[in-house]
Design a protein around this motif. Sequence first.
Motif, PDB file in Angstrom:
ATOM      1  N   SER A 247       0.830  -1.210   0.000  1.00  0.00           N
ATOM      2  CA  SER A 247       0.000   0.000   0.000  1.00  0.00           C
ATOM      3  C   SER A 247       0.861   1.256   0.000  1.00  0.00           C
ATOM      4  CB  SER A 247      -0.910   0.021   1.222  1.00  0.00           C
ATOM      5  OG  SER A 247      -1.798  -1.060   1.187  1.00  0.00           O
ATOM      6  N   THR A 248       1.939   1.227   0.758  1.00  0.00           N
ATOM      7  CA  THR A 248       2.845   2.371   0.800  1.00  0.00           C
ATOM      8  C   THR A 248       3.497   2.591  -0.556  1.00  0.00           C
ATOM      9  OG1 THR A 248       3.274   1.882   3.112  1.00  0.00           O
ATOM     10  CG2 THR A 248       4.821   3.354   2.025  1.00  0.00           C
ATOM     11  N   TRP A 249       3.911   1.511  -1.190  1.00  0.00           N
ATOM     12  CA  TRP A 249       4.538   1.590  -2.518  1.00  0.00           C
ATOM     13  C   TRP A 249       3.575   2.212  -3.528  1.00  0.00           C
ATOM     14  CZ3 TRP A 249       8.908   1.707  -4.953  1.00  0.00           C
ATOM     15  CH2 TRP A 249       8.966   1.431  -6.302  1.00  0.00           C
ATOM     16  N   TRP A 250       2.341   1.730  -3.563  1.00  0.00           N
ATOM     17  CA  TRP A 250       1.364   2.254  -4.526  1.00  0.00           C
ATOM     18  C   TRP A 250       1.006   3.710  -4.222  1.00  0.00           C
ATOM     19  CZ3 TRP A 250       1.100   0.473  -9.059  1.00  0.00           C
ATOM     20  CH2 TRP A 250       1.252  -0.881  -9.324  1.00  0.00           C
ATOM     21  N   ALA A 251       0.942   4.087  -2.977  1.00  0.00           N
ATOM     22  CA  ALA A 251       0.659   5.484  -2.620  1.00  0.00           C
ATOM     23  C   ALA A 251       1.788   6.390  -3.093  1.00  0.00           C
ATOM     24  CB  ALA A 251       0.466   5.609  -1.112  1.00  0.00           C
ATOM     25  N   THR A 252       3.030   5.930  -2.975  1.00  0.00           N
ATOM     26  CA  THR A 252       4.177   6.713  -3.444  1.00  0.00           C
ATOM     27  C   THR A 252       4.158   6.859  -4.957  1.00  0.00           C
ATOM     28  OG1 THR A 252       5.472   5.921  -1.568  1.00  0.00           O
ATOM     29  CG2 THR A 252       6.703   6.863  -3.417  1.00  0.00           C
TER      30      THR A 252
ATOM     31  N   LEU B 216       1.569   6.673  -6.943  1.00  0.00           N
ATOM     32  CA  LEU B 216       0.446   7.541  -7.294  1.00  0.00           C
ATOM     33  C   LEU B 216       0.796   9.008  -7.061  1.00  0.00           C
ATOM     34  CD1 LEU B 216      -2.532   7.808  -8.143  1.00  0.00           C
ATOM     35  CD2 LEU B 216      -3.114   7.639  -5.727  1.00  0.00           C
ATOM     36  N   ALA B 217       1.465   9.310  -5.958  1.00  0.00           N
ATOM     37  CA  ALA B 217       1.850  10.691  -5.670  1.00  0.00           C
ATOM     38  C   ALA B 217       2.821  11.224  -6.727  1.00  0.00           C
ATOM     39  CB  ALA B 217       2.480  10.787  -4.283  1.00  0.00           C
ATOM     40  N   ILE B 218       3.763  10.399  -7.169  1.00  0.00           N
ATOM     41  CA  ILE B 218       4.716  10.821  -8.204  1.00  0.00           C
ATOM     42  C   ILE B 218       4.010  11.064  -9.527  1.00  0.00           C
ATOM     43  CG2 ILE B 218       6.690  10.038  -9.585  1.00  0.00           C
ATOM     44  CD1 ILE B 218       7.728   8.692  -7.000  1.00  0.00           C
ATOM     45  N   VAL B 219       3.077  10.191  -9.885  1.00  0.00           N
ATOM     46  CA  VAL B 219       2.331  10.358 -11.136  1.00  0.00           C
ATOM     47  C   VAL B 219       1.497  11.638 -11.093  1.00  0.00           C
ATOM     48  CG1 VAL B 219       0.452   9.379 -12.533  1.00  0.00           C
ATOM     49  CG2 VAL B 219       2.315   7.917 -11.743  1.00  0.00           C
ATOM     50  N   VAL B 220       0.811  11.881  -9.984  1.00  0.00           N
ATOM     51  CA  VAL B 220       0.000  13.102  -9.862  1.00  0.00           C
ATOM     52  C   VAL B 220       0.894  14.334  -9.950  1.00  0.00           C
ATOM     53  CG1 VAL B 220      -1.422  14.442  -8.246  1.00  0.00           C
ATOM     54  CG2 VAL B 220      -1.887  12.017  -8.604  1.00  0.00           C
ATOM     55  N   PHE B 221       2.052  14.308  -9.302  1.00  0.00           N
ATOM     56  CA  PHE B 221       2.982  15.424  -9.374  1.00  0.00           C
ATOM     57  C   PHE B 221       3.442  15.656 -10.813  1.00  0.00           C
ATOM     58  CE2 PHE B 221       7.453  16.768  -9.529  1.00  0.00           C
ATOM     59  CZ  PHE B 221       7.324  18.037  -9.008  1.00  0.00           C
ATOM     60  N   ALA B 222       3.760  14.589 -11.526  1.00  0.00           N
ATOM     61  CA  ALA B 222       4.235  14.718 -12.909  1.00  0.00           C
ATOM     62  C   ALA B 222       3.152  15.301 -13.813  1.00  0.00           C
ATOM     63  CB  ALA B 222       4.688  13.364 -13.433  1.00  0.00           C
TER      64      ALA B 222
END
Length: 79
Positions: free
Chosen positions: A42-47, A49-55
């Motif tokens: 879950s932590t991996w997927w949240a990270t 997702l956060a990088i994709v949203v930032f990009a």
Amino acid sequence: MRTDDERRDTKQPRPADDGSAHEDRTHGPERRRVRSTMSATSTWWATVLAIVVFAVLGSGGMREAAEGMPLGWQRSVAM
């Protein structure tokens, strides 16, 4: 023979209080704090997702900055 009600009414002798019991007489037994944690997946997927949203959100500004750069490999990478 005793009935079920009579069995429930009998009191068990209490163990001797030697100070080892963690019980406060006014508030009941001591309670441990349990922390809720996330699994590694879950932590991996949240990270990710956060990088994709930032990009995605930052891509417009990055493209404008890249278009203003002089020709070269840095501009190609930024584009």
